[in-house]
Design a protein around this motif. Structure first.
Motif, PDB file in Angstrom:
ATOM      1  N   GLY A  53       0.121   0.461   5.907  1.00 32.32           N
ATOM      2  CA  GLY A  53       1.417   1.079   6.434  1.00 32.32           C
ATOM      3  C   GLY A  53       2.838   0.398   6.106  1.00 32.32           C
ATOM      4  N   PHE A  54       3.623   0.477   6.655  1.00 35.96           N
ATOM      5  CA  PHE A  54       5.115  -0.355   6.375  1.00 35.96           C
ATOM      6  C   PHE A  54       5.333  -1.370   7.330  1.00 35.96           C
ATOM      7  CE2 PHE A  54       6.486   4.403   5.751  1.00 35.96           C
ATOM      8  CZ  PHE A  54       5.482   4.542   4.566  1.00 35.96           C
ATOM      9  N   ALA A  55       5.282  -2.695   6.901  1.00 34.29           N
ATOM     10  CA  ALA A  55       5.525  -3.681   7.570  1.00 34.29           C
ATOM     11  C   ALA A  55       7.295  -3.962   7.778  1.00 34.29           C
ATOM     12  CB  ALA A  55       4.972  -5.083   6.820  1.00 34.29           C
TER      13      ALA A  55
ATOM     14  N   ASP B 243       0.948  -1.300   0.003  1.00 37.43           N
ATOM     15  CA  ASP B 243       0.071  -0.131   0.146  1.00 37.43           C
ATOM     16  C   ASP B 243       1.046   1.331  -0.132  1.00 37.43           C
ATOM     17  OD1 ASP B 243       0.641  -0.933   2.497  1.00 37.43           O
ATOM     18  OD2 ASP B 243      -0.613   0.433   3.487  1.00 37.43           O
ATOM     19  N   GLY B 244       1.719   1.311   0.619  1.00 46.10           N
ATOM     20  CA  GLY B 244       2.968   2.284   0.679  1.00 46.10           C
ATOM     21  C   GLY B 244       3.529   3.027  -0.671  1.00 46.10           C
TER      22      GLY B 244
ATOM     23  N   VAL C 193      -1.320  -5.446  -1.764  1.00 46.31           N
ATOM     24  CA  VAL C 193      -1.007  -5.913  -0.619  1.00 46.31           C
ATOM     25  C   VAL C 193      -1.202  -4.793   0.430  1.00 46.31           C
ATOM     26  CG1 VAL C 193       0.278  -7.356   0.961  1.00 46.31           C
ATOM     27  CG2 VAL C 193       0.285  -7.903  -1.434  1.00 46.31           C
TER      28      VAL C 193
ATOM     29  N   ASN D 105      -1.428  -3.300   4.028  1.00 44.09           N
ATOM     30  CA  ASN D 105      -1.466  -3.557   5.471  1.00 44.09           C
ATOM     31  C   ASN D 105      -1.336  -2.112   6.104  1.00 44.09           C
ATOM     32  OD1 ASN D 105       0.978  -2.832   4.753  1.00 44.09           O
ATOM     33  ND2 ASN D 105       1.967  -4.687   4.927  1.00 44.09           N
TER      34      ASN D 105
HETATM   35 MG    MG Z   1       2.244  -1.879   3.490  1.00 47.69          MG
END
Ligand code: MG
Ligand code: TPP
Length: 628
Positions: A496-498, A467-468, A492, A494
């Motif tokens: 934010g930043f996994a 998503d980022g 994909v 989530n």
């Molecule tokens: Mg992400």
């Protein structure tokens, strides 16, 4: 004989007549020209492309950075034998390309950048978007391209163009030099007419060289390899660009040497080959990493030894030797390696021959490699088989791996997925895996996918985008749709930043700024945002499928694969989860010396102690040296 054309018309005509040749096959060096017009190029290259009858198709992108990613991906998917040109206006249109240019140069991929520039005559300066450096009117924003270009020039007079074009082509087609090439074209000069010698526009074939290694270097290399008992090959991108994968297989099989792969080299030996031990380094397999630690000789083929490959120089034994086959002395010399400066295919061929009599590695070494690989394989199988909601990322990658089959290609660049892909993806061969991890540039994914599909329309292109990254460069979906270039995009989300979230936590940075949420008490922990990226993709014109289970995802991938139009499959994953097996390798990112828990800094320093400079000089020829 001469022909009267503007500078821009001459550029277009010249580009359309450039060919590359390797292994007796010729192809057009420029598959087309992408461009966004403004006052800095509309009357020049805009007019030239609009009225041209030459074979140089024009493509409209939505962002100049994306254009360069598309060109670089095109070049990579073409093994550097062709690329795209990119034209922009002056000012921001031009500087938007700098990130893409750095990415291309770092990844050693040819792209031709044609930013517009301020009036050469300065008659009306300062023009709109002119920087105006107080020390010199000779400086414009295009000077920023210098450190990220392998050749840079500004064409202030038409007479300068022919030599600049030839120099640009020489660099673009030289595998040792290649990268971004910038020809800055002042807006007035672009539109200026000149009488050009006709031979400038003759078909010109650039022979891509396959330099052979120096004889003495082959001799030294043979000494080194035949005295090793646990050699390991590290195959980098150069193996694939040089089309050396068949030669690599032969070399490895003849001498029983396991092959580990970098991000750019992944697929050099297909998954399932008895000597393929998979990814190496910080995102490697435990098989490759164990062998790397035990190896007495590393044979690097076409690798630049990035920190991810060497696990920040902790993955090889302190006294390991290096033999580096590389097209550039710059890379061949790394880690104090014995340099075999050569085309990868030629270098491997000569080495295979040079120690034809060598019995190779002992059987138990090969068996150990196979056994380690089987253990890793089982861990991947388990990660690929996970179920759950939100979806485990490893299961998403497994489903895409299956859907891509032998003829598809996966593309990714930044976030947590490149590491997981490096570990998990089972490549069917070269060209099946395209992760940009030299620059790891968020936003590369969709733009890069376009370049791959343009270069290899027969392949199904699977774009994996977080998503980022999506939020940085989603607009290229519109380019895909308007151009009829079909992509399968797996988005994909989530929130934010996994990747940076886990990293942030591990260095005591408290995950600040790594989740997309309302600000709340001050750390962006105020609850989910009313964002719907699936609806966003649909609003850009893509067909959108939402998948909530692995079964859904498999079905959606089938539907998307058989569709003719670009489809976005939207899945949700958990930002906090890590479901891929560990590489058991380290990546050097510093921990603050004060203000973090002591144990955190101590653990960091403990890891630092495994970092080796690899300074031992390569062994010299045996026998008494003659010193003059
Ligand atoms: Mg992400
Ligand atoms: C242009 C750019 N800016 C910043 C970074 C640093 N960075 C690496 S991964 C990442 C987060 C990516 O988020 P997302 O695409 O959602 O992937 P995830 O980590 O969630 O898998 C950031 C900010 C980068 N690689 N590229």
């Amino acid at each position: 004989m001469t022909t009267r054309l503007t500078v821009a018309q001459a550029v277009v005509r010249f580009l359309a007549h450039q060919w590359s040749e390797r292994d007796s096959v010729q192809r057009r060096f420029f598959g087309g020209c992408t461009g966004i017009f403004g006052h800095g190029n509309v009357a020049g290259l805009g007019q030239a492309l609009a009225t041209s009858t030459e074979n140089l198709p024009y493509h409209l992108s939505r962002n100049e950075q994306a254009m360069v990613h598309t060109a670089a991906a095109y070049a990579r998917a073409s093994n550097r034998l062709s690329t795209l040109a990119c034209t922009t206006s002056i000012g921001p249109g031009a500087t938007n390309m700098i990130t893409g240019a750095a990415g291309a140069t770092i990844n050693r991929l040819p792209v031709l950048l044609l930013p517009g520039d301020i009036f050469s005559t300065r008659a009306a300066g300062p023009v709109l978007q002119e920087l105006e450096d107080q020390r010199s009117y000779d400086i414009s924003v295009n000077d920023c391209f210098k450190p990220v270009s392998r050749y840079w020039d500004r064409i202030n007079r038409p007479e300068q163009l022919p030599s600049a074009l030839l120099a640009a082509m020489r660099v673009l087609t030289d595998p040792a030099e290649t990268g971004a090439v910038t020809l800055a074209l002042p807006q007035d000069v672009q539109a200026e007419a000149h009488d050009w010698p006709d031979e400038l526009f003759a078909d010109r074939v650039w022979h891509i060289p396959r330099p052979r290694p120096e004889r003495a270097a082959v001799f030294r290399a043979a000494q080194l390899v035949t005295s090793a008992s646990r050699p390991l090959i590290v195959a980098g991108g150069g193996t694939i660009y040089s089309d050396a994968t068949e030669q690599l297989r032969l070399f490895a099989e003849t001498h029983g040497i396991p092959v580990a792969e970098t991000q750019a080299g992944k697929g050099a030996l297909p998954y399932g080959h008895p000597l393929a031990v998979g990814a190496i380094g910080a995102t490697g397999t435990t098989a490759a990493n164990t062998l790397a630690r035990e190896a007495d000789l590393i044979i690097g083929v076409g690798t630049r030894y990035s920190d991810f490959t060497t696990a920040s120089r902790t993955i090889f034994a302190p006294d390991a030797r290096f033999l580096n086959i590389n097209i550039t002395g710059f890379d061949a010399a790394k880690l104090s390696g014995l340099q075999l400066v050569a085309d990868a295919r030629e270098g491997l061929a000569e080495l295979t021959e040079a120690f034809a009599g060598w019995r190779g590695t002992p059987d138990d070494y090969r068996e150990r490699a196979a056994e380690l690989t089987r253990a890793w394989d089982a861990a991947v199988e388990a990660a690929y088989s996970l179920e759950g909601s939100p979806l485990p990322q490893s299961a998403v990658i497994g489903a895409v791996n299956t859907a891509a089959a032998d003829d598809g290609v996966v593309v990714c660049a930044a976030g947590s997925m490149p590491g997981d892909l490096h570990k998990l993806w089972r490549p069917s061969g070269p060209g099946n895996y395209h992760v940009e991890y030299g620059y790891s540039c968020m936003g590369y994914e969709i733009a890069g996918g376009l370049g791959i599909k343009m270069a290899a329309p027969e392949r199904e292109v699977f774009v994996l985008v977080g998503d980022g990254s999506y939020l940085m460069m989603a607009q290229e979906l519109i380019t895909a749709i308007s151009e009829g270039i079909k992509l399968v995009v797996v988005l994909v989300d989530n929130s934010g930043f996994a990747s940076i979230g886990h990293l942030s936590e591990s260095v005591g940075a408290l995950r600040l700024g790594t989740s997309y949420a309302y600000r709340g008490a001050g750390r962006f922990d105020g609850g989910p945002l009313p964002v719907d990226l699936a609806a966003n993709a649909a609003s850009l014109g893509a067909s959108v499928l939402r998948a909530e289970s692995v079964a859904d995802l498999r079905k959606a991938l089938d539907t998307a694969r058989s569709a003719t139009e670009t489809t976005v499959i939207y899945v949700r994953t958990d930002r906090m989860a890590t479901d891929a097996p560990s590489s058991e390798a380290w990546w050097d990112v510093p921990v603050a010396q004060v203000g973090t828990p002591n144990a955190m800094r101590e653990a960091y320093e403990a890891n630092k102690r495994f970092q080796h400079p690899h300074l031992a000089p390569p062994p010299d020829e045996p026998g008494a040296p003659v010193r003059g």
